[in-house]
Design an enzyme around this catalytic site. Structure first.
Site, short mmCIF file in Angstrom:
data_model
loop_
_atom_site.label_atom_id
_atom_site.label_comp_id
_atom_site.label_asym_id
_atom_site.label_seq_id
_atom_site.Cartn_x
_atom_site.Cartn_y
_atom_site.Cartn_z
N ASP A 1 0.83 -1.21 0.00
CA ASP A 1 0.00 0.00 0.00
C ASP A 1 0.87 1.26 0.00
O ASP A 1 1.96 1.27 0.57
CB ASP A 1 -0.90 -0.01 1.24
CG ASP A 1 -2.07 0.95 1.12
OD1 ASP A 1 -2.33 1.45 0.00
OD2 ASP A 1 -2.72 1.21 2.14
N ASN B 1 1.66 3.30 -2.90
CA ASN B 1 2.36 3.71 -4.12
C ASN B 1 1.88 5.07 -4.62
O ASN B 1 2.68 5.94 -4.97
CB ASN B 1 2.15 2.68 -5.23
CG ASN B 1 2.88 1.38 -4.97
OD1 ASN B 1 3.79 1.32 -4.15
ND2 ASN B 1 2.48 0.32 -5.65
N GLY B 2 0.55 5.23 -4.66
CA GLY B 2 -0.01 6.49 -5.16
C GLY B 2 0.31 7.66 -4.27
O GLY B 2 0.67 8.75 -4.75
N TRP C 1 2.82 7.93 -2.21
CA TRP C 1 4.27 8.19 -2.32
C TRP C 1 4.55 9.08 -3.53
O TRP C 1 5.32 10.05 -3.44
CB TRP C 1 5.00 6.86 -2.45
CG TRP C 1 6.49 6.95 -2.63
CD1 TRP C 1 7.45 6.99 -1.66
CD2 TRP C 1 7.20 6.98 -3.88
NE1 TRP C 1 8.70 7.05 -2.20
CE2 TRP C 1 8.59 7.04 -3.58
CE3 TRP C 1 6.81 6.95 -5.22
CZ2 TRP C 1 9.57 7.08 -4.56
CZ3 TRP C 1 7.79 6.99 -6.20
CH2 TRP C 1 9.15 7.05 -5.88
N HIS D 1 3.75 3.11 -8.76
CA HIS D 1 3.62 1.69 -9.06
C HIS D 1 4.91 1.14 -9.69
O HIS D 1 5.32 0.01 -9.42
CB HIS D 1 2.44 1.45 -10.00
CG HIS D 1 1.11 1.79 -9.39
ND1 HIS D 1 0.71 1.31 -8.16
CD2 HIS D 1 0.10 2.59 -9.83
CE1 HIS D 1 -0.49 1.79 -7.88
NE2 HIS D 1 -0.88 2.56 -8.87
N TRP E 1 -10.00 -2.93 -10.21
CA TRP E 1 -10.52 -2.63 -11.55
C TRP E 1 -11.30 -1.32 -11.58
O TRP E 1 -11.51 -0.73 -12.65
CB TRP E 1 -11.43 -3.77 -12.02
CG TRP E 1 -10.74 -5.08 -12.23
CD1 TRP E 1 -10.86 -6.20 -11.47
CD2 TRP E 1 -9.82 -5.41 -13.27
NE1 TRP E 1 -10.07 -7.21 -11.96
CE2 TRP E 1 -9.42 -6.76 -13.07
CE3 TRP E 1 -9.28 -4.70 -14.36
CZ2 TRP E 1 -8.52 -7.41 -13.91
CZ3 TRP E 1 -8.38 -5.35 -15.20
CH2 TRP E 1 -8.01 -6.68 -14.97
N ARG F 1 -10.29 1.46 -10.39
CA ARG F 1 -9.38 2.62 -10.47
C ARG F 1 -9.42 3.21 -11.88
O ARG F 1 -9.92 2.58 -12.81
CB ARG F 1 -7.96 2.18 -10.10
CG ARG F 1 -7.82 1.77 -8.65
CD ARG F 1 -6.38 1.51 -8.27
NE ARG F 1 -6.23 1.20 -6.86
CZ ARG F 1 -5.07 1.10 -6.23
NH1 ARG F 1 -3.94 1.27 -6.91
NH2 ARG F 1 -5.02 0.83 -4.95
N LEU G 1 12.89 -19.57 -2.55
CA LEU G 1 11.73 -18.82 -2.06
C LEU G 1 10.48 -19.20 -2.84
O LEU G 1 10.49 -19.25 -4.07
CB LEU G 1 11.98 -17.32 -2.20
CG LEU G 1 10.82 -16.41 -1.76
CD1 LEU G 1 10.67 -16.43 -0.24
CD2 LEU G 1 11.02 -14.98 -2.28
#
Length: 235
Positions: A12, A14-15, A17, A29, A61, A63, A123
């Site tokens: 959470d 990204n936008g 920031w 993103h 979806w 957004r 991993l």
């Protein structure tokens, strides 16, 4: 107390920031995608064997079209470059979510990546794409209903194991620790069944600024918790 075997992360911020830096949301993103690659390496070096990230939810979806297009292109690029990277790092990659809702080329890339890395022993990296916890449970219940309709299962035979085998995470251990970045304190329809006994850790750091040191803080907080299952303390 040992560190977590399986860590799940809600990516959470990204936008926010990007906005704080005067950049378009899409720039957040792009940076966030770079952080995912580094955290995979850091997590495994810290003894974490399973890492699951929430990359794109069923609600995403809604957004703006330009932002959705950017996220889909980032996923395409990741899938395109991941086989070589995953083989180099011996990483097993798996996608969670309703793949039927994705474009044909993206589904084909996912299938190729999963098949190419399924036997890797490093991993175990899970990416949740077009994923929602309620949707996953609904799809799992439909699978059980189909087994009953076909005469292969009786209702009274349904137990936790039968349902878990019908979920996207079949065969994976439940997360020991959930991390959510950027200050929000909710699980947002992520791994609703699997997080029943997970420790929750919330940090105000946005995902593009999340790094090895922040991951170490989350793991340390986990190690300092007094974990109990049914009032029985974990040894």
């Amino acid at each position: 107390m040992n560190g977590p075997n399986h860590v799940a992360i809600i990516l959470d911020g990204n936008g926010r920031w990007a906005k704080a830096k005067g950049l378009p949301r899409t720039a957040g993103h792009v940076q966030g995608a770079k952080v995912v690659e580094q955290i995979c390496e850091d997590a495994y070096n810290m003894g974490i064997n399973y890492l699951t990230v929430y990359a794109f939810s069923t609600e995403n979806w809604n957004r703006p079209d330009s932002e959705v297009a950017t996220l889909m292109n980032l996923l395409r690029n990741y899938m395109k470059n991941s086989i070589k990277r995953a083989q180099k790092n011996n990483m097993c990659v798996r996608v969670l979510g309703d793949k039927s809702g994705l474009a044909d080329d993206l589904r084909a890339s996912i299938e190729e990546l999963e098949q190419a890395t399924k036997n890797n022993t490093g991993l175990h990296f899970q990416i949740a794409i077009n994923y929602g916890g309620r949707d996953e449970l609904k799809r799992g219940i439909v699978k059980l209903a189909e087994q009953i309709a076909a005469g292969n299962l009786r209702p009274e035979e349904i137990d936790d194991g039968k349902l878990e085998a019908c979920l996207d995470t079949a065969g994976l251990p439940d997360p020991d620790l959930l991390i959510r970045t950027s200050g929000e304190q909710r699980i947002s329809n992520f791994l609703l069944w699997q997080l029943a006994y997970s420790e929750l850790y919330f940090t105000s750091v946005p995902w593009p600024d999340f790094d090895k040191n922040e991951l170490a803080r989350a793991v340390e907080a986990y190690q300092n918790r007094d974990r109990r299952y049914g009032l029985v303390k974990e040894e």
